[in-house]
Scaffold this active site. Structure first.
Site, PDB file in Angstrom:
ATOM      1  N   ASP A  33     -30.726  79.915  57.701  1.00  0.00           N
ATOM      2  CA  ASP A  33     -31.686  79.888  58.797  1.00  0.00           C
ATOM      3  C   ASP A  33     -31.770  78.466  59.351  1.00  0.00           C
ATOM      4  O   ASP A  33     -31.798  77.485  58.603  1.00  0.00           O
ATOM      5  CB  ASP A  33     -33.064  80.357  58.310  1.00  0.00           C
ATOM      6  CG  ASP A  33     -33.992  80.704  59.456  1.00  0.00           C
ATOM      7  OD1 ASP A  33     -34.274  81.908  59.642  1.00  0.00           O
ATOM      8  OD2 ASP A  33     -34.436  79.773  60.174  1.00  0.00           O
ATOM      9  N   ILE A  34     -31.823  78.358  60.650  1.00  0.00           N
ATOM     10  CA  ILE A  34     -31.846  77.041  61.311  1.00  0.00           C
ATOM     11  C   ILE A  34     -33.157  76.297  61.066  1.00  0.00           C
ATOM     12  O   ILE A  34     -33.217  75.073  61.171  1.00  0.00           O
ATOM     13  CB  ILE A  34     -31.579  77.230  62.829  1.00  0.00           C
ATOM     14  CG1 ILE A  34     -30.999  75.977  63.443  1.00  0.00           C
ATOM     15  CG2 ILE A  34     -32.820  77.687  63.569  1.00  0.00           C
ATOM     16  CD1 ILE A  34     -30.425  76.205  64.836  1.00  0.00           C
ATOM     17  N   VAL A 103     -35.933  87.633  66.802  1.00  0.00           N
ATOM     18  CA  VAL A 103     -34.554  87.890  67.243  1.00  0.00           C
ATOM     19  C   VAL A 103     -34.274  89.392  67.131  1.00  0.00           C
ATOM     20  O   VAL A 103     -34.361  89.961  66.046  1.00  0.00           O
ATOM     21  CB  VAL A 103     -33.545  87.088  66.388  1.00  0.00           C
ATOM     22  CG1 VAL A 103     -32.121  87.394  66.834  1.00  0.00           C
ATOM     23  CG2 VAL A 103     -33.827  85.594  66.475  1.00  0.00           C
ATOM     24  N   HIS A 107     -32.136  91.696  60.787  1.00  0.00           N
ATOM     25  CA  HIS A 107     -31.766  90.656  59.816  1.00  0.00           C
ATOM     26  C   HIS A 107     -32.722  90.690  58.650  1.00  0.00           C
ATOM     27  O   HIS A 107     -33.907  91.002  58.814  1.00  0.00           O
ATOM     28  CB  HIS A 107     -31.755  89.268  60.459  1.00  0.00           C
ATOM     29  CG  HIS A 107     -33.002  88.924  61.227  1.00  0.00           C
ATOM     30  ND1 HIS A 107     -33.244  89.400  62.495  1.00  0.00           N
ATOM     31  CD2 HIS A 107     -34.086  88.174  60.901  1.00  0.00           C
ATOM     32  CE1 HIS A 107     -34.400  88.940  62.929  1.00  0.00           C
ATOM     33  NE2 HIS A 107     -34.953  88.201  61.974  1.00  0.00           N
ATOM     34  N   HIS A 109     -34.276  88.144  55.804  1.00  0.00           N
ATOM     35  CA  HIS A 109     -34.451  86.776  55.336  1.00  0.00           C
ATOM     36  C   HIS A 109     -34.364  86.814  53.812  1.00  0.00           C
ATOM     37  O   HIS A 109     -34.992  87.674  53.178  1.00  0.00           O
ATOM     38  CB  HIS A 109     -35.849  86.251  55.689  1.00  0.00           C
ATOM     39  CG  HIS A 109     -36.141  86.165  57.150  1.00  0.00           C
ATOM     40  ND1 HIS A 109     -36.074  84.978  57.851  1.00  0.00           N
ATOM     41  CD2 HIS A 109     -36.522  87.108  58.054  1.00  0.00           C
ATOM     42  CE1 HIS A 109     -36.403  85.208  59.119  1.00  0.00           C
ATOM     43  NE2 HIS A 109     -36.682  86.483  59.270  1.00  0.00           N
TER      44      HIS A 109
HETATM   45  P1  AMP Z   1     -37.569  86.743  62.901  1.00  0.00           P
HETATM   46  O1  AMP Z   1     -38.892  86.144  63.279  1.00  0.00           O
HETATM   47  O2  AMP Z   1     -37.665  87.592  61.670  1.00  0.00           O
HETATM   48  O3  AMP Z   1     -36.913  87.441  64.060  1.00  0.00           O
HETATM   49  O4  AMP Z   1     -36.650  85.533  62.450  1.00  0.00           O
HETATM   50  C1  AMP Z   1     -35.707  84.925  63.264  1.00  0.00           C
HETATM   51  C2  AMP Z   1     -35.156  83.765  62.477  1.00  0.00           C
HETATM   52  O5  AMP Z   1     -33.953  83.340  63.092  1.00  0.00           O
HETATM   53  C3  AMP Z   1     -36.084  82.551  62.418  1.00  0.00           C
HETATM   54  O6  AMP Z   1     -36.365  82.252  61.052  1.00  0.00           O
HETATM   55  C4  AMP Z   1     -35.257  81.444  63.095  1.00  0.00           C
HETATM   56  O7  AMP Z   1     -35.447  80.180  62.495  1.00  0.00           O
HETATM   57  C5  AMP Z   1     -33.846  81.955  62.923  1.00  0.00           C
HETATM   58  N1  AMP Z   1     -32.880  81.471  63.899  1.00  0.00           N
HETATM   59  C6  AMP Z   1     -33.008  81.448  65.256  1.00  0.00           C
HETATM   60  N2  AMP Z   1     -31.894  80.957  65.824  1.00  0.00           N
HETATM   61  C7  AMP Z   1     -31.034  80.679  64.811  1.00  0.00           C
HETATM   62  C8  AMP Z   1     -29.723  80.146  64.746  1.00  0.00           C
HETATM   63  N3  AMP Z   1     -29.047  79.794  65.858  1.00  0.00           N
HETATM   64  N4  AMP Z   1     -29.140  79.968  63.523  1.00  0.00           N
HETATM   65  C9  AMP Z   1     -29.824  80.308  62.407  1.00  0.00           C
HETATM   66  N5  AMP Z   1     -31.053  80.822  62.393  1.00  0.00           N
HETATM   67  C10 AMP Z   1     -31.669  80.997  63.581  1.00  0.00           C
END
Ligand code: AMP
Length: 121
Positions: A33-34, A103, A107, A109
């Site tokens: 995760d970024i 997103v 996914h 986590h």
């Molecule tokens: P969610 O709120 O469950 O949709 O989580 C989306 C996750 O994606 C968040 O923890 C972000 O930090 C992560 N995220 C967004 N863009 C990227 C990226 N380019 N690379 C890795 N993680 C990302």
């Protein structure tokens, strides 16, 4: 909600945006995760176009379902946080508006490497 081909994880799968890759096979891609919330914070995503877990459960093939669950276990073991070689972890998937999903590509986590803490605030 229909699948948005331009969401950030779709771009990562297509190789248009870089990621810190942990693992990849026919069914899943995993990367860090970024914006890590714990010492270890990995993401595991199916390669198929699914908006969220409900969408996946309705439309994914049995092979894709097994592939995603196996992928979570493979990644956890690779990171040394599975019950076989570590102290455990939390696997979590946010679903839609009330789940706080940002997103729109399914996914999971994986949080670990330390005590993860309270399940919800
Ligand atoms: P969610 O709120 O469950 O949709 O989580 C989306 C996750 O994606 C968040 O923890 C972000 O930090 C992560 N995220 C967004 N863009 C990227 C990226 N380019 N690379 C890795 N993680 C990302």
């Amino acid at each position: 909600m229909s699948y948005d081909n331009n969401n950030i994880f779709a771009k990562i799968i297509r190789g248009e945006i870089p990621c810190k890759k942990i693992y990849e096979d026919d069914y899943v891609l995993s990367f860090y995760d970024i914006n890590p919330q714990k010492k270890i914070h990995a993401l595991v995503i199916p390669k198929g176009k699914y908006v969220d877990l409900d969408d996946f459960c309705e439309k994914a093939s049995p092979g894709e379902m097994v592939g995603l669950l196996k992928g979570i276990n493979i990644v956890a073991t690779k990171l040394g946080i599975s019950v076989n070689n570590g102290k455990g972890y939390r696997a979590l998937s946010n679903i839609s508006e009330h789940g706080g999903q940002e997103v729109p590509h399914l996914h999971f986590h994986l949080f670990g490497g330390e005590k993860v803490g309270k399940m919800v605030e």
